[in-house]
Motif scaffolding. Structure first.
Motif, PDB file in Angstrom:
ATOM      1  N   ASP A 322      41.124  36.403  23.234  1.00 39.77           N
ATOM      2  CA  ASP A 322      41.040  36.014  24.509  1.00 39.77           C
ATOM      3  C   ASP A 322      42.148  35.158  24.812  1.00 39.77           C
ATOM      4  O   ASP A 322      42.628  35.017  26.190  1.00 39.77           O
ATOM      5  CB  ASP A 322      39.903  35.225  24.440  1.00 39.77           C
ATOM      6  CG  ASP A 322      38.658  35.617  24.394  1.00 39.77           C
ATOM      7  OD1 ASP A 322      38.530  37.001  24.680  1.00 39.77           O
ATOM      8  OD2 ASP A 322      37.603  35.167  23.808  1.00 39.77           O
ATOM      9  N   GLU A 323      42.863  34.637  23.827  1.00 37.25           N
ATOM     10  CA  GLU A 323      44.313  33.867  23.949  1.00 37.25           C
ATOM     11  C   GLU A 323      45.270  34.817  24.737  1.00 37.25           C
ATOM     12  O   GLU A 323      45.851  34.415  25.972  1.00 37.25           O
ATOM     13  CB  GLU A 323      44.645  33.128  22.894  1.00 37.25           C
ATOM     14  CG  GLU A 323      43.882  32.088  22.445  1.00 37.25           C
ATOM     15  CD  GLU A 323      43.867  31.065  23.127  1.00 37.25           C
ATOM     16  OE1 GLU A 323      44.789  30.811  24.025  1.00 37.25           O
ATOM     17  OE2 GLU A 323      42.922  30.215  23.085  1.00 37.25           O
ATOM     18  N   ALA A 324      45.445  36.017  24.410  1.00 41.91           N
ATOM     19  CA  ALA A 324      46.297  36.803  24.837  1.00 41.91           C
ATOM     20  C   ALA A 324      45.944  37.479  26.054  1.00 41.91           C
ATOM     21  O   ALA A 324      46.799  37.535  27.003  1.00 41.91           O
ATOM     22  CB  ALA A 324      46.448  38.101  23.892  1.00 41.91           C
ATOM     23  N   LEU A 325      44.776  37.763  26.301  1.00 40.58           N
ATOM     24  CA  LEU A 325      44.290  38.094  27.585  1.00 40.58           C
ATOM     25  C   LEU A 325      44.428  36.994  28.534  1.00 40.58           C
ATOM     26  O   LEU A 325      44.910  37.322  29.818  1.00 40.58           O
ATOM     27  CB  LEU A 325      42.580  38.421  27.534  1.00 40.58           C
ATOM     28  CG  LEU A 325      41.969  39.030  28.907  1.00 40.58           C
ATOM     29  CD1 LEU A 325      42.776  40.230  29.470  1.00 40.58           C
ATOM     30  CD2 LEU A 325      40.750  39.180  28.859  1.00 40.58           C
ATOM     31  N   ASN A 326      43.975  35.736  28.598  1.00 43.50           N
ATOM     32  CA  ASN A 326      44.170  34.708  29.575  1.00 43.50           C
ATOM     33  C   ASN A 326      45.743  34.345  29.759  1.00 43.50           C
ATOM     34  O   ASN A 326      46.211  34.018  30.865  1.00 43.50           O
ATOM     35  CB  ASN A 326      43.560  33.418  29.152  1.00 43.50           C
ATOM     36  CG  ASN A 326      41.940  33.461  29.178  1.00 43.50           C
ATOM     37  OD1 ASN A 326      41.421  33.182  30.314  1.00 43.50           O
ATOM     38  ND2 ASN A 326      41.179  33.907  28.164  1.00 43.50           N
ATOM     39  N   ALA A 327      46.605  34.920  28.940  1.00 39.58           N
ATOM     40  CA  ALA A 327      48.047  34.428  29.045  1.00 39.58           C
ATOM     41  C   ALA A 327      48.459  35.546  29.938  1.00 39.58           C
ATOM     42  O   ALA A 327      49.471  35.582  30.829  1.00 39.58           O
ATOM     43  CB  ALA A 327      48.740  34.536  27.824  1.00 39.58           C
ATOM     44  N   GLN A 328      47.792  36.802  29.926  1.00 44.67           N
ATOM     45  CA  GLN A 328      48.272  37.972  30.941  1.00 44.67           C
ATOM     46  C   GLN A 328      47.827  38.050  32.308  1.00 44.67           C
ATOM     47  O   GLN A 328      48.672  38.607  33.087  1.00 44.67           O
ATOM     48  CB  GLN A 328      48.203  39.280  30.005  1.00 44.67           C
ATOM     49  CG  GLN A 328      48.804  39.450  28.694  1.00 44.67           C
ATOM     50  CD  GLN A 328      48.108  40.724  27.878  1.00 44.67           C
ATOM     51  OE1 GLN A 328      47.778  41.565  28.669  1.00 44.67           O
ATOM     52  NE2 GLN A 328      48.113  40.697  26.577  1.00 44.67           N
ATOM     53  N   VAL A 329      46.557  37.735  32.335  1.00 43.32           N
ATOM     54  CA  VAL A 329      46.264  37.622  33.576  1.00 43.32           C
ATOM     55  C   VAL A 329      46.888  36.889  34.847  1.00 43.32           C
ATOM     56  O   VAL A 329      47.193  35.814  34.590  1.00 43.32           O
ATOM     57  CB  VAL A 329      44.623  37.472  33.717  1.00 43.32           C
ATOM     58  CG1 VAL A 329      43.521  38.412  32.954  1.00 43.32           C
ATOM     59  CG2 VAL A 329      44.408  36.034  33.820  1.00 43.32           C
ATOM     60  N   LEU A 330      46.927  37.706  36.014  1.00 42.90           N
ATOM     61  CA  LEU A 330      47.454  37.043  36.934  1.00 42.90           C
ATOM     62  C   LEU A 330      46.600  35.862  37.705  1.00 42.90           C
ATOM     63  O   LEU A 330      45.204  36.162  37.528  1.00 42.90           O
ATOM     64  CB  LEU A 330      47.871  38.156  38.284  1.00 42.90           C
ATOM     65  CG  LEU A 330      48.716  39.105  38.093  1.00 42.90           C
ATOM     66  CD1 LEU A 330      48.652  40.186  39.137  1.00 42.90           C
ATOM     67  CD2 LEU A 330      50.148  38.651  37.936  1.00 42.90           C
ATOM     68  N   ARG A 331      47.184  34.827  38.425  1.00 45.86           N
ATOM     69  CA  ARG A 331      46.370  33.745  38.452  1.00 45.86           C
ATOM     70  C   ARG A 331      46.519  33.318  40.248  1.00 45.86           C
ATOM     71  O   ARG A 331      47.668  33.548  40.546  1.00 45.86           O
ATOM     72  CB  ARG A 331      46.518  32.476  38.007  1.00 45.86           C
ATOM     73  CG  ARG A 331      46.609  32.597  36.424  1.00 45.86           C
ATOM     74  CD  ARG A 331      45.070  32.213  36.069  1.00 45.86           C
ATOM     75  NE  ARG A 331      44.619  32.548  34.579  1.00 45.86           N
ATOM     76  CZ  ARG A 331      43.631  32.652  34.045  1.00 45.86           C
ATOM     77  NH1 ARG A 331      42.598  32.130  34.663  1.00 45.86           N
ATOM     78  NH2 ARG A 331      43.531  32.616  32.647  1.00 45.86           N
ATOM     79  N   TYR A 332      45.592  33.166  40.702  1.00 45.15           N
ATOM     80  CA  TYR A 332      45.563  32.791  42.223  1.00 45.15           C
ATOM     81  C   TYR A 332      44.804  31.603  42.539  1.00 45.15           C
ATOM     82  O   TYR A 332      43.796  31.284  42.041  1.00 45.15           O
ATOM     83  CB  TYR A 332      44.932  34.160  43.021  1.00 45.15           C
ATOM     84  CG  TYR A 332      45.658  35.440  42.761  1.00 45.15           C
ATOM     85  CD1 TYR A 332      46.696  35.419  43.316  1.00 45.15           C
ATOM     86  CD2 TYR A 332      45.113  36.387  41.998  1.00 45.15           C
ATOM     87  CE1 TYR A 332      47.657  36.741  43.104  1.00 45.15           C
ATOM     88  CE2 TYR A 332      45.644  37.627  41.773  1.00 45.15           C
ATOM     89  CZ  TYR A 332      46.914  37.708  42.391  1.00 45.15           C
ATOM     90  OH  TYR A 332      47.558  38.958  42.105  1.00 45.15           O
ATOM     91  N   GLN A 333      45.272  30.958  43.547  1.00 47.20           N
ATOM     92  CA  GLN A 333      44.653  29.727  43.749  1.00 47.20           C
ATOM     93  C   GLN A 333      43.934  29.912  45.308  1.00 47.20           C
ATOM     94  O   GLN A 333      44.355  30.454  46.274  1.00 47.20           O
ATOM     95  CB  GLN A 333      45.799  28.474  44.208  1.00 47.20           C
ATOM     96  CG  GLN A 333      45.113  27.181  44.801  1.00 47.20           C
ATOM     97  CD  GLN A 333      44.505  26.497  43.839  1.00 47.20           C
ATOM     98  OE1 GLN A 333      44.966  26.373  42.776  1.00 47.20           O
ATOM     99  NE2 GLN A 333      43.114  26.207  44.121  1.00 47.20           N
ATOM    100  N   ALA A 334      42.534  29.583  45.358  1.00 46.05           N
ATOM    101  CA  ALA A 334      41.782  29.636  46.667  1.00 46.05           C
ATOM    102  C   ALA A 334      42.445  28.810  47.749  1.00 46.05           C
ATOM    103  O   ALA A 334      42.403  27.453  47.167  1.00 46.05           O
ATOM    104  CB  ALA A 334      40.239  29.359  46.123  1.00 46.05           C
ATOM    105  N   ASP A 335      42.417  29.342  48.790  1.00 49.14           N
ATOM    106  CA  ASP A 335      42.809  28.262  50.035  1.00 49.14           C
ATOM    107  C   ASP A 335      41.609  27.897  50.675  1.00 49.14           C
ATOM    108  O   ASP A 335      40.616  28.574  51.116  1.00 49.14           O
ATOM    109  CB  ASP A 335      43.667  29.081  50.887  1.00 49.14           C
ATOM    110  CG  ASP A 335      43.985  28.374  52.134  1.00 49.14           C
ATOM    111  OD1 ASP A 335      44.761  27.390  51.919  1.00 49.14           O
ATOM    112  OD2 ASP A 335      43.461  28.657  53.286  1.00 49.14           O
ATOM    113  N   PRO A 336      41.420  26.354  50.708  1.00 47.01           N
ATOM    114  CA  PRO A 336      40.189  25.936  51.348  1.00 47.01           C
ATOM    115  C   PRO A 336      39.886  26.350  52.891  1.00 47.01           C
ATOM    116  O   PRO A 336      38.939  26.551  53.011  1.00 47.01           O
ATOM    117  CB  PRO A 336      40.838  24.372  51.229  1.00 47.01           C
ATOM    118  CG  PRO A 336      41.659  24.249  50.300  1.00 47.01           C
ATOM    119  CD  PRO A 336      42.432  25.321  50.354  1.00 47.01           C
ATOM    120  N   LEU A 337      40.914  26.699  53.531  1.00 48.45           N
ATOM    121  CA  LEU A 337      40.475  27.165  54.947  1.00 48.45           C
ATOM    122  C   LEU A 337      39.895  28.506  54.687  1.00 48.45           C
ATOM    123  O   LEU A 337      39.352  28.964  55.539  1.00 48.45           O
ATOM    124  CB  LEU A 337      42.005  26.947  55.739  1.00 48.45           C
ATOM    125  CG  LEU A 337      41.568  27.712  57.295  1.00 48.45           C
ATOM    126  CD1 LEU A 337      40.778  26.617  57.974  1.00 48.45           C
ATOM    127  CD2 LEU A 337      43.200  27.560  57.923  1.00 48.45           C
TER     128      LEU A 337
END
Length: 480
Positions: A322-337
Motif C-alpha cells: 500500500d505504501e508504494a501504491l499510494n506514492a504512485q497514484v496521481l492526486r487531484y484536488q476537488a474544486d468547491p465550485l
C-alpha cells in the motif's frame, strides 16, 4: 378499503375504452399540477406505434417525440384499469436520444404491464449526466399522458439505476400536491439506485482511474497528450470502447482465464479488485464510465475549470504494498465550485413527501448497495425517514433483479397508499411467495442492512460547496 382516488376511474373507463384510436384524444380531467400547466408547452397527441416484442398479447402502444426532443413510449395492457408506472431509465446514455432506447426499456420492464399497469418512459431530451433535465422530461411525459390518455387512478414513479436519482429529484420537485388538488404521483419505486448523488457516487471511479494508471500506464499512454484523469478524456480524443478494452487486456489479460495470465497480470488484477472493491467482471465497464461519463461531466456539467472529484488525503489499501501504491497514484484536488455545480444537479435532497420503496441487490457490481445507506441518511436529514422503506435481495445483478421483486413491491406500495399499511422488509419477503406462481424469483433478504458508503469507498476530505443545491438547501461538507 379503497382510496378515494380510485373512484374516478369508473367514470372515465367506458370513455377510454371507446376512444380506441387514442391519437386524437385530448380529454384531460383535473390534475394535481394544473395550476402550473401554463408553464409547460402543450404536447402533441401521441400516435399509435407498433409494440416491441415480448409484451403481453393485446397491449397497445403509443409514441412520439415531445416538445423538448425526447422520444417516448406509452403501453396500455389489455383490460387496463387505470394504473400507471412512469419510468426513468438508467445509464445515463451518451449522445443524441433514440427511440430504440425506450423500446428496450419497455421490453425490460414488461413485468409492469403483466402486473396490470400502463407504462410510460422517456428517452430524455439529451444524453449525459444531466439529472434535473431528465426529471423534467419524466414529468413532461406524465403530463402528456394525462392530457391525451386520461388521469390515472394511481401513479407510481419508478427509477432504475441512474434513473433512480432522476426519479428522486422528480419526486422532490414535482411530487407535491397543490392546494386543493391531488398529488401527481402516489408513490415512488427506486430499484438498484445510484442514490448517493454525483458528488458521492462516482468517487470510486476516480480511484479506479488513478490506480489503474499507476499499474498499467496506458490510459493515457506515455506517447499521448497527458490530461487530468478526472476529465475522463480530452475533448478531441477519439478513443473507442473497443480500444479501451484492448488496452485493458494488454495490461490485465482479462480476455484470458486467470491461469493463462502472467504472475504480474494476476497481481495487478488482484490489486484493482481489492483496492477498488469491485469484481473483475466490472473493471472494464467502470473504467469506461470513468472515461466517457467523466468526459461529459467535465465538459458539460460543471462549467469547466475545476474538478468535481478529488482524492487528496485518500489512502488506498488492499494491495500487496500500500505504501508504494499510494506514492504512485496521481492526486487531484476537488474544486468547491465544480462540486457545487454537480451537487445542484445530481444530489438528492431527500425531501420527498410520498411513500418510497427501494430495492437493491446485495452484490450489485455496478451501483454499490451501500449507496442505499447514503440515501437513507439523506432522507433522514430531510425529516422524511418515515416515508422510506428499503429492501434488499440476494442478487448479483444490477439491470434487472426478478419479476417477483418488482411485482411484490408494487403490491406493497399500493397497500401503503390505499390502506395506510406501511410495509416492512419482513412483510414484503413474506408476501413474495404468494405471487411467485405468476412472478418468479423471490430472493428478499429482510434482515440485511448495508454499511455506510465510506465502508466501501476510500474515505477522503470533502470541500465545502460554495453554494447551496438547486433546491436551496446547503449541504454538509461530509454529506456529498
Amino acid at each position: 378499503m379503497s382510496s378515494p382516488r380510485l373512484h374516478g376511474v369508473a367514470r372515465w373507463w367506458p370513455l377510454w375504452a371507446a376512444l380506441a384510436g387514442l391519437a386524437g384524444c385530448a380529454w384531460s380531467p383535473a390534475d394535481g399540477t394544473s395550476s402550473a400547466r401554463a408553464a409547460w408547452p402543450k404536447e402533441a397527441a401521441p400516435q399509435a406505434v407498433d409494440c416491441p416484442t415480448g409484451l403481453p398479447a393485446g397491449t397497445r402502444c403509443l409514441g412520439g417525440r415531445d416538445s423538448a426532443g425526447a422520444y417516448y413510449r406509452i403501453a396500455i395492457p389489455p383490460g387496463w384499469q387505470g394504473d400507471l408506472v412512469v419510468h426513468a431509465h438508467g445509464g445515463p446514455t451518451l449522445g443524441a436520444p433514440k427511440a430504440e432506447r425506450v423500446d428496450e426499456d419497455l421490453q425490460r420492464w414488461s413485468v409492469m404491464l403483466r402486473a396490470g399497469y400502463a407504462w410510460a418512459g422517456s428517452s430524455f431530451r439529451q444524453g449525459g449526466v444531466a439529472v434535473l433535465s431528465a426529471a423534467e422530461d419524466t414529468e413532461r411525459l406524465r403530463r402528456l399522458f394525462v392530457d391525451h390518455v386520461g388521469t390515472p387512478r394511481y401513479t407510481v414513479l419508478h427509477g432504475q439505476s441512474w434513473g433512480a436519482s432522476v426519479a428522486a429529484r422528480a419526486a422532490e420537485r414535482y411530487g407535491h400536491a397543490s392546494a386543493g388538488q391531488r398529488a401527481p404521483y402516489d408513490a415512488v419505486l427506486l430499484s438498484s439506485g445510484v442514490l448517493g448523488g454525483g458528488t458521492r457516487s462516482y468517487d470510486f471511479r476516480l480511484d479506479l482511474r488513478v490506480v489503474y494508471q499507476a499499474l498499467c500506464h496506458n490510459h493515457p499512454r506515455a506517447d499521448e497528450p497527458a490530461y487530468p484523469l478526472w476529465q475522463g478524456l480530452p475533448a478531441a480524443a477519439s478513443l473507442t470502447r473497443a480500444q479501451l478494452t484492448q488496452r485493458v487486456n494488454e495490461c490485465l489479460a482479462l480476455d484470458r482465464p486467470a491461469a493463462q495470465r502472467t504472475a504480474e497480470q494476476r497481481r495487478k488484477v488482484e490489486t484493482l479488485t481489492h483496492v477498488i472493491r469491485i469484481p473483475e467482471s466490472a473493471l472494464v465497464p467502470h473504467l469506461a464510465w470513468a472515461t466517457w461519463h467523466f468526459q461529459d461531466i467535465a465538459q458539460h456539467r460543471v462549467g469547466g475549470g475545476g474538478s468535481p472529484f478529488g482524492n487528496i488525503g485518500a489512502r488506498y489499501s488492499g494491495s500487496a504494498d500500500d505504501e508504494a501504491l499510494n506514492a504512485q497514484v496521481l492526486r487531484y484536488q476537488a474544486d468547491p465550485l465544480a462540486v457545487s455545480r454537480l451537487s445542484a444537479d445530481t444530489d438528492p435532497t431527500g425531501r420527498i413527501d410520498l411513500p418510497v420503496l427501494s430495492v437493491h441487490g446485495i452484490d450489485d457490481p455496478t451501483a454499490f448497495v451501500e449507496l442505499d445507506d447514503e440515501f437513507a441518511r439523506t432522507v433522514a436529514r430531510a425529516g422524511r425517514a418515515e416515508r422510506l422503506v428499503q429492501t434488499f435481495t440476494r442478487d448479483h445483478e444490477h439491470s434487472y433483479l426478478s419479476d417477483a421483486a418488482y411485482a411484490t413491491l408494487l403490491q406493497a406500495l399500493r397497500r401503503w397508499v390505499e390502506q395506510g399499511e406501511k410495509p416492512t422488509p419482513a412483510g414484503i419477503a413474506a408476501a413474495c411467495p404468494g405471487l411467485e406462481a405468476q412472478f418468479p424469483g423471490c430472493r428478499f433478504e429482510p434482515g440485511y442492512r448495508p454499511g455506510p458508503l465510506d465502508s466501501r469507498v476510500t474515505v477522503r476530505p470533502r470541500p465545502q460547496p460554495t453554494a447551496g443545491t438547486a433546491e436551496g438547501a446547503p449541504r454538509r461538507a461530509d454529506a456529498g
